[in-house]
Scaffold this motif. Structure first.
Motif, mmCIF file in Angstrom:
data_model
loop_
_atom_site.group_PDB
_atom_site.id
_atom_site.type_symbol
_atom_site.label_atom_id
_atom_site.label_comp_id
_atom_site.label_asym_id
_atom_site.label_seq_id
_atom_site.Cartn_x
_atom_site.Cartn_y
_atom_site.Cartn_z
ATOM 1 N N LEU A 135 -14.252 44.745 47.753
ATOM 2 C CA LEU A 135 -14.626 43.786 48.797
ATOM 3 C C LEU A 135 -14.566 44.437 50.177
ATOM 4 C CD1 LEU A 135 -12.771 40.560 47.566
ATOM 5 C CD2 LEU A 135 -15.175 41.164 47.260
ATOM 6 N N ARG A 136 -13.545 45.263 50.404
ATOM 7 C CA ARG A 136 -13.424 45.939 51.706
ATOM 8 C C ARG A 136 -14.596 46.886 51.942
ATOM 9 N NH1 ARG A 136 -7.927 46.237 50.185
ATOM 10 N NH2 ARG A 136 -8.202 48.399 49.485
ATOM 11 N N VAL A 137 -15.014 47.582 50.875
ATOM 12 C CA VAL A 137 -16.163 48.489 50.999
ATOM 13 C C VAL A 137 -17.396 47.725 51.463
ATOM 14 C CG1 VAL A 137 -17.779 49.914 49.680
ATOM 15 C CG2 VAL A 137 -15.327 50.176 49.320
ATOM 16 N N LYS A 138 -17.525 46.487 51.017
ATOM 17 C CA LYS A 138 -18.684 45.669 51.392
ATOM 18 C C LYS A 138 -18.458 44.883 52.681
ATOM 19 C CE LYS A 138 -20.521 45.240 46.729
ATOM 20 N NZ LYS A 138 -21.782 45.939 47.084
ATOM 21 N N GLY A 139 -17.272 45.072 53.315
ATOM 22 C CA GLY A 139 -17.020 44.461 54.614
ATOM 23 C C GLY A 139 -16.330 43.121 54.566
ATOM 24 N N TYR A 140 -15.701 42.761 53.446
ATOM 25 C CA TYR A 140 -15.022 41.471 53.324
ATOM 26 C C TYR A 140 -13.527 41.690 53.139
ATOM 27 C CZ TYR A 140 -19.770 39.811 52.542
ATOM 28 O OH TYR A 140 -21.108 39.540 52.681
ATOM 29 N N THR A 141 -12.725 41.004 53.960
ATOM 30 C CA THR A 141 -11.272 41.170 53.889
ATOM 31 C C THR A 141 -10.559 39.909 53.416
ATOM 32 O OG1 THR A 141 -11.101 40.546 56.234
ATOM 33 C CG2 THR A 141 -11.272 42.901 55.719
ATOM 34 N N ASP A 142 -11.236 38.780 53.408
ATOM 35 C CA ASP A 142 -10.608 37.513 53.023
ATOM 36 C C ASP A 142 -11.433 36.855 51.918
ATOM 37 O OD1 ASP A 142 -9.368 35.065 52.803
ATOM 38 O OD2 ASP A 142 -9.229 34.709 54.955
ATOM 39 N N ILE A 143 -10.831 36.665 50.739
ATOM 40 C CA ILE A 143 -11.580 36.084 49.620
ATOM 41 C C ILE A 143 -11.972 34.635 49.891
ATOM 42 C CG2 ILE A 143 -10.473 37.601 47.951
ATOM 43 C CD1 ILE A 143 -8.771 35.191 47.085
ATOM 44 N N GLN A 144 -11.292 33.978 50.814
ATOM 45 C CA GLN A 144 -11.613 32.576 51.120
ATOM 46 C C GLN A 144 -12.990 32.435 51.753
ATOM 47 O OE1 GLN A 144 -8.117 30.152 52.675
ATOM 48 N NE2 GLN A 144 -7.346 32.225 53.034
ATOM 49 N N ASN A 145 -13.519 33.532 52.274
ATOM 50 C CA ASN A 145 -14.832 33.507 52.932
ATOM 51 C C ASN A 145 -15.979 33.760 51.964
ATOM 52 O OD1 ASN A 145 -13.265 33.251 55.212
ATOM 53 N ND2 ASN A 145 -13.508 35.389 55.846
ATOM 54 N N ILE A 146 -15.637 33.985 50.684
ATOM 55 C CA ILE A 146 -16.654 34.381 49.707
ATOM 56 C C ILE A 146 -17.064 33.210 48.821
ATOM 57 C CG2 ILE A 146 -17.103 35.878 47.720
ATOM 58 C CD1 ILE A 146 -15.203 37.901 49.008
ATOM 59 N N ALA A 147 -18.368 32.961 48.736
ATOM 60 C CA ALA A 147 -18.887 31.893 47.867
ATOM 61 C C ALA A 147 -18.846 32.341 46.421
ATOM 62 C CB ALA A 147 -20.308 31.519 48.276
ATOM 63 N N ILE A 148 -19.303 33.559 46.162
ATOM 64 C CA ILE A 148 -19.273 34.078 44.793
ATOM 65 C C ILE A 148 -19.349 35.600 44.811
ATOM 66 C CG2 ILE A 148 -21.783 33.971 44.461
ATOM 67 C CD1 ILE A 148 -21.177 33.025 41.563
ATOM 68 N N ALA A 149 -18.558 36.211 43.943
ATOM 69 C CA ALA A 149 -18.606 37.661 43.744
ATOM 70 C C ALA A 149 -18.812 37.904 42.256
ATOM 71 C CB ALA A 149 -17.324 38.330 44.227
ATOM 72 N N ILE A 150 -19.785 38.729 41.931
ATOM 73 C CA ILE A 150 -20.179 38.928 40.535
ATOM 74 C C ILE A 150 -20.244 40.413 40.209
ATOM 75 C CG2 ILE A 150 -22.011 38.543 38.827
ATOM 76 C CD1 ILE A 150 -22.909 36.153 40.498
ATOM 77 N N MET A 151 -19.686 40.775 39.047
ATOM 78 C CA MET A 151 -19.932 42.121 38.522
ATOM 79 C C MET A 151 -21.214 42.049 37.713
ATOM 80 S SD MET A 151 -17.700 44.655 36.067
ATOM 81 C CE MET A 151 -16.739 45.374 37.394
ATOM 82 N N GLU A 152 -22.247 42.749 38.190
ATOM 83 C CA GLU A 152 -23.544 42.703 37.535
ATOM 84 C C GLU A 152 -23.524 43.511 36.240
ATOM 85 O OE1 GLU A 152 -25.593 40.677 38.589
ATOM 86 O OE2 GLU A 152 -25.218 40.384 40.740
#
Length: 235
Positions: free
Chosen positions: A115-132
């Motif tokens: 998530l940090r690599v993609k620029g996100y530090t707080d999971i509360q801000n994420i709608a969905i994260a998927i391993m493709e």
């Protein structure tokens, strides 16, 4: 001497097989993509150590055919779900999906690192994260945390333009000159205006306003200026 020509033949054969296979085999890795690379690598390296050059090339050709069959089958809607792994949800609406993490065999710290690599530090801000299915992780932020788009502000922007390289590492890219319906003489005249020579230029690109951007080997020094700090001992 025999070892040298055997190595060259094997290398060229492997290169040609990979070219026939296509770029997909070395970019988006499905299970059969990775298996194909491993098997083909082992087969084409065998003749370097023994005298089975012809057999190895035949086996490699068969491997390529099998791989192409797998690719063809993966395009079929019903077979796709058998040959390819389905995406795995890791975060949904700001909450970590523990079952998804367990299925992906991914510890929390590794997820946070992705998530940090993609620029996100707080999971509360994420709608969905998927391993493709390819193993890459896609992250979609909640609406309030996504980047502002020009359309959100009713701003019209000009069409995106990709600068076209005309010189790379001191070499003229002639096919790009031809595409722009320009010639070497035009390029030399433009360089003469700014006092540059082809051999000193790392990159020269044609911009949308018809001008050239030039990056040469000269580096402007900013000793002691904290805004131009470079990490390492050579700063």
């Amino acid at each position: 001497m025999e070892t040298i020509y055997r190595t060259i033949i094997v290398f060229m054969a492997g290169y040609l097989f990979l070219r026939v296979t296509g770029k997909k085999a070395v970019s988006q890795m499905h299970t059969y993509d990775l298996l194909y690379i491993f098997v083909l690598t082992n087969i084409i390296s065998t003749p370097v150590e023994n005298d089975h050059l012809g057999k190895a090339i035949i086996y490699a050709g068969i491997t390529v055919i099998l791989y192409k069959i797998f690719i063809r089958l993966s395009l079929h809607n019903k077979l796709r779900w058998i040959l390819n792994e389905s995406p795995t949800v890791l975060i949904h609406n700001g909450d970590i999906d523990r079952k998804g993490l367990k299925k992906a065999r991914m510890p929390i710290n590794e997820l946070l690192s992705h998530l940090r690599v993609k620029g996100y530090t707080d999971i509360q801000n994420i709608a969905i994260a998927i391993m493709e299915e390819t193993g890459n992780i896609s992250v979609i932020p909640k609406a309030d945390y996504r980047p502002v788009q020009p359309n959100d502000l009713n701003i019209s922007v000009k069409k995106e333009y990709l600068p076209i390289p005309l010189i790379m590492d001191g070499q003229i890219v002639y096919h790009n000159l031809k595409y722009l319906q320009l010639d070497r003489e035009w390029l030399l005249n433009e360089l003469e205006k700014v006092g540059e020579k082809i051999e000193t230029i790392i990159l020269a690109t044609f911009l949308d306003d018809g001008t050239l951007f030039i990056d040469n080997n000269e580096v402007e020094e900013h000793d002691g200026d904290p805004y131009y700090y470079k990490p390492g001992r050579d700063n």
